[in-house]
Design a protein around this motif. Structure first.
Motif, PDB file in Angstrom:
ATOM      1  N   GLU A 196     -17.247   0.042  -3.496  1.00 63.73           N
ATOM      2  CA  GLU A 196     -17.330  -1.420  -3.463  1.00 63.73           C
ATOM      3  C   GLU A 196     -17.075  -2.054  -4.824  1.00 63.73           C
ATOM      4  OE1 GLU A 196     -17.402  -3.020  -0.761  1.00 63.73           O
ATOM      5  OE2 GLU A 196     -17.745  -1.290   0.545  1.00 63.73           O
ATOM      6  N   LYS A 197     -17.413  -1.344  -5.895  1.00 62.56           N
ATOM      7  CA  LYS A 197     -17.228  -1.924  -7.229  1.00 62.56           C
ATOM      8  C   LYS A 197     -15.751  -2.050  -7.598  1.00 62.56           C
ATOM      9  CE  LYS A 197     -21.624  -0.370  -9.238  1.00 62.56           C
ATOM     10  NZ  LYS A 197     -22.242   0.450 -10.315  1.00 62.56           N
ATOM     11  N   THR A 198     -14.962  -1.045  -7.254  1.00 62.44           N
ATOM     12  CA  THR A 198     -13.552  -1.030  -7.636  1.00 62.44           C
ATOM     13  C   THR A 198     -12.623  -1.469  -6.516  1.00 62.44           C
ATOM     14  OG1 THR A 198     -13.326   1.290  -6.973  1.00 62.44           O
ATOM     15  CG2 THR A 198     -13.972   0.861  -9.256  1.00 62.44           C
ATOM     16  N   ASN A 199     -13.141  -1.547  -5.297  1.00 59.42           N
ATOM     17  CA  ASN A 199     -12.356  -1.899  -4.112  1.00 59.42           C
ATOM     18  C   ASN A 199     -11.267  -0.864  -3.824  1.00 59.42           C
ATOM     19  OD1 ASN A 199     -11.945  -3.618  -1.885  1.00 59.42           O
ATOM     20  ND2 ASN A 199     -10.198  -4.594  -2.887  1.00 59.42           N
ATOM     21  N   ALA A 200     -11.454   0.355  -4.314  1.00 63.23           N
ATOM     22  CA  ALA A 200     -10.501   1.435  -4.074  1.00 63.23           C
ATOM     23  C   ALA A 200     -11.100   2.426  -3.082  1.00 63.23           C
ATOM     24  CB  ALA A 200     -10.158   2.147  -5.376  1.00 63.23           C
ATOM     25  N   LEU A 201     -10.219   3.056  -2.313  1.00 63.07           N
ATOM     26  CA  LEU A 201     -10.660   4.085  -1.380  1.00 63.07           C
ATOM     27  C   LEU A 201     -10.424   5.443  -2.023  1.00 63.07           C
ATOM     28  CD1 LEU A 201     -10.459   3.973   2.391  1.00 63.07           C
ATOM     29  CD2 LEU A 201      -9.939   6.119   1.258  1.00 63.07           C
ATOM     30  N   LEU A 226      -3.099   9.865   4.728  1.00 64.80           N
ATOM     31  CA  LEU A 226      -2.494   8.561   4.451  1.00 64.80           C
ATOM     32  C   LEU A 226      -1.331   8.283   5.397  1.00 64.80           C
ATOM     33  CD1 LEU A 226      -2.300   8.661   0.539  1.00 64.80           C
ATOM     34  CD2 LEU A 226      -3.922   7.364   1.925  1.00 64.80           C
ATOM     35  N   PRO A 227      -1.221   7.051   5.920  1.00 62.67           N
ATOM     36  CA  PRO A 227      -0.006   6.676   6.650  1.00 62.67           C
ATOM     37  C   PRO A 227       1.182   6.695   5.716  1.00 62.67           C
ATOM     38  CG  PRO A 227      -1.389   4.748   6.260  1.00 62.67           C
ATOM     39  CD  PRO A 227      -2.186   5.938   5.822  1.00 62.67           C
ATOM     40  N   SER A 228       2.380   6.793   6.260  1.00 66.96           N
ATOM     41  CA  SER A 228       3.571   7.021   5.444  1.00 66.96           C
ATOM     42  C   SER A 228       3.776   5.949   4.374  1.00 66.96           C
ATOM     43  CB  SER A 228       4.815   7.113   6.330  1.00 66.96           C
ATOM     44  OG  SER A 228       4.972   5.921   7.093  1.00 66.96           O
ATOM     45  N   ASN A 229       3.505   4.687   4.709  1.00 63.52           N
ATOM     46  CA  ASN A 229       3.716   3.641   3.711  1.00 63.52           C
ATOM     47  C   ASN A 229       2.718   3.763   2.555  1.00 63.52           C
ATOM     48  OD1 ASN A 229       1.601   2.849   5.464  1.00 63.52           O
ATOM     49  ND2 ASN A 229       1.863   0.701   4.907  1.00 63.52           N
ATOM     50  N   ARG A 230       1.476   4.113   2.870  1.00 63.34           N
ATOM     51  CA  ARG A 230       0.470   4.296   1.825  1.00 63.34           C
ATOM     52  C   ARG A 230       0.754   5.548   0.999  1.00 63.34           C
ATOM     53  NH1 ARG A 230      -2.994   0.022   0.483  1.00 63.34           N
ATOM     54  NH2 ARG A 230      -3.339  -1.197   2.365  1.00 63.34           N
ATOM     55  N   LEU A 231       1.277   6.588   1.645  1.00 62.75           N
ATOM     56  CA  LEU A 231       1.630   7.808   0.922  1.00 62.75           C
ATOM     57  C   LEU A 231       2.713   7.509  -0.109  1.00 62.75           C
ATOM     58  CD1 LEU A 231       1.505  10.873   0.474  1.00 62.75           C
ATOM     59  CD2 LEU A 231       3.156  11.123   2.341  1.00 62.75           C
ATOM     60  N   GLN A 232       3.726   6.748   0.278  1.00 60.47           N
ATOM     61  CA  GLN A 232       4.794   6.402  -0.651  1.00 60.47           C
ATOM     62  C   GLN A 232       4.263   5.561  -1.804  1.00 60.47           C
ATOM     63  OE1 GLN A 232       7.766   7.818  -0.681  1.00 60.47           O
ATOM     64  NE2 GLN A 232       6.996   8.963   1.075  1.00 60.47           N
ATOM     65  N   GLN A 233       3.350   4.640  -1.522  1.00 60.96           N
ATOM     66  CA  GLN A 233       2.735   3.853  -2.588  1.00 60.96           C
ATOM     67  C   GLN A 233       1.998   4.752  -3.564  1.00 60.96           C
ATOM     68  OE1 GLN A 233       0.233   0.788  -0.948  1.00 60.96           O
ATOM     69  NE2 GLN A 233       1.880  -0.157   0.220  1.00 60.96           N
ATOM     70  N   TYR A 234       1.283   5.719  -3.024  1.00 58.01           N
ATOM     71  CA  TYR A 234       0.516   6.635  -3.880  1.00 58.01           C
ATOM     72  C   TYR A 234       1.446   7.459  -4.756  1.00 58.01           C
ATOM     73  CZ  TYR A 234      -2.544  10.432  -5.321  1.00 58.01           C
ATOM     74  OH  TYR A 234      -3.236  11.350  -6.070  1.00 58.01           O
ATOM     75  N   LEU A 235       2.473   8.063  -4.148  1.00 59.47           N
ATOM     76  CA  LEU A 235       3.354   8.954  -4.900  1.00 59.47           C
ATOM     77  C   LEU A 235       4.167   8.211  -5.957  1.00 59.47           C
ATOM     78  CD1 LEU A 235       4.680  11.222  -2.000  1.00 59.47           C
ATOM     79  CD2 LEU A 235       2.918  11.779  -3.675  1.00 59.47           C
ATOM     80  N   SER A 236       4.408   6.931  -5.723  1.00 58.48           N
ATOM     81  CA  SER A 236       5.200   6.151  -6.679  1.00 58.48           C
ATOM     82  C   SER A 236       4.334   5.416  -7.697  1.00 58.48           C
ATOM     83  CB  SER A 236       6.079   5.136  -5.931  1.00 58.48           C
ATOM     84  OG  SER A 236       5.282   4.220  -5.195  1.00 58.48           O
ATOM     85  N   ASP A 257      -7.703  -0.342   8.824  1.00 54.89           N
ATOM     86  CA  ASP A 257      -6.954   0.699   8.124  1.00 54.89           C
ATOM     87  C   ASP A 257      -7.895   1.651   7.392  1.00 54.89           C
ATOM     88  OD1 ASP A 257      -4.553  -0.265   9.004  1.00 54.89           O
ATOM     89  OD2 ASP A 257      -4.038  -1.315   7.149  1.00 54.89           O
ATOM     90  N   THR A 258      -8.966   1.085   6.838  1.00 54.54           N
ATOM     91  CA  THR A 258      -9.957   1.922   6.149  1.00 54.54           C
ATOM     92  C   THR A 258     -10.612   2.890   7.118  1.00 54.54           C
ATOM     93  OG1 THR A 258     -10.406   0.218   4.487  1.00 54.54           O
ATOM     94  CG2 THR A 258     -12.084   1.918   4.788  1.00 54.54           C
ATOM     95  N   ARG A 259     -11.003   2.385   8.285  1.00 56.23           N
ATOM     96  CA  ARG A 259     -11.623   3.258   9.294  1.00 56.23           C
ATOM     97  C   ARG A 259     -10.654   4.340   9.755  1.00 56.23           C
ATOM     98  NH1 ARG A 259     -14.042  -1.638  11.045  1.00 56.23           N
ATOM     99  NH2 ARG A 259     -12.340  -1.992  12.522  1.00 56.23           N
TER     100      ARG A 259
END
Length: 256
Positions: A85-90, A167-177, A55-57
């Motif tokens: 790598e420190k925060t594990n966030a993209l 972002l894929p749709s599920n990740r977009l919704q997670q971000y917006l919410s 998913d990251t790639r």
């Protein structure tokens, strides 16, 4: 303290992200950073976390395509997406500009509470040209609203958040919410989205007209605290004409 999405620990000013971006300050949707050797500021936005390698790639590849295809003077340039790598966030990395949010700019330009059409038109044309440019490449802004737009001291509009198209749709919704500051208010949503359809060129055009209406009226076309009733109004009703516009101008705005 600003609570940013996907960040479970505080990132202090002076911290380093992605091994080369030094944090200057936290803002509602990310971190304004400086990169040694470069005379520019960058916005680093945490857009996802805990993604597996594939998913990251995929997200990084989509971001790379956006970086290559969205080069426009009125679109904030997405440089890359990378995992810290420190925060594990993209994070997405975006070259930023000095300026103020569109609604703040408009408030300063209002005369007796009304923004003159002659002041609004140059900004709206720039936004329209940028959306048209992206649309011809098959790229649509996934969550357009006035808060996505910054106006520079030179009077140039800059559209942010096109990076969310990676972002894929599920990740977009997670971000917006993830927080109220990131949410896509229903009042900006086009009929297509209110009916569960994806964003397309017509949807971006509708939201641009909504932003134009908001600039000129000082409010959104439809206002209702009941989300269901608000969505129904967007789908089935036309906004009221604006008294400060001519009949031709109202027809053009409401037709969009």
């Amino acid at each position: 303290m600003i609570q940013l999405p996907f960040m479970h620990e505080k990132i202090d000013d002076g911290s380093v992200l992605l091994e080369q971006y030094e944090v200057k300050e936290a803002i509602a949707n990310g971190y304004v950073c400086h990169r040694n050797g470069y005379d520019a500021d960058y916005l680093l936005k945490p857009v996802a976390a805990n993604m597996d390698a594939q998913d990251t790639r995929d997200l990084q590849q989509k971001a790379a395509k956006l970086s290559k295809n969205l080069i426009h003077q009125n679109i904030a340039h997405l440089l890359l997406a990378a995992k810290d790598e420190k925060t594990n966030a993209l994070f997405t990395v975006i070259q930023t500009v000095q300026g103020e949010k569109l609604h703040h700019w408009a408030d300063k330009k209002r005369e007796n509470g009304v923004l003159p059409v002659v002041a609004a038109l140059p900004i709206l044309r720039q936004i329209a040209n940028a959306l048209d440019y992206a649309g011809k490449k098959g790229i649509y802004h996934p969550a357009l609203k006035s808060d996505c737009i910054v106006v520079t001291p030179q009077g140039e509009a800059m559209i942010y958040d096109f990076d969310l198209a990676a972002l894929p749709s599920n990740r977009l919704q997670q971000y917006l919410s993830a927080s109220p500051e990131l949410d896509w208010p229903v009042g900006y949503m086009p009929p297509e989205v209110c009916q569960g359809q994806p964003v397309n060129a017509a949807a971006n055009q509708y939201t641009l007209a909504t932003i134009a209406y908001e600039l000129l009226a000082g409010r959104l076309p439809f206002v209702n605290t009941n989300v269901t009733l608000l969505s129904q109004a967007i789908v089935s009703q036309k906004p009221s004409p604006l008294p400060n516009l001519s009949e031709a101008q109202n027809n053009a705005l409401l037709k969009a």
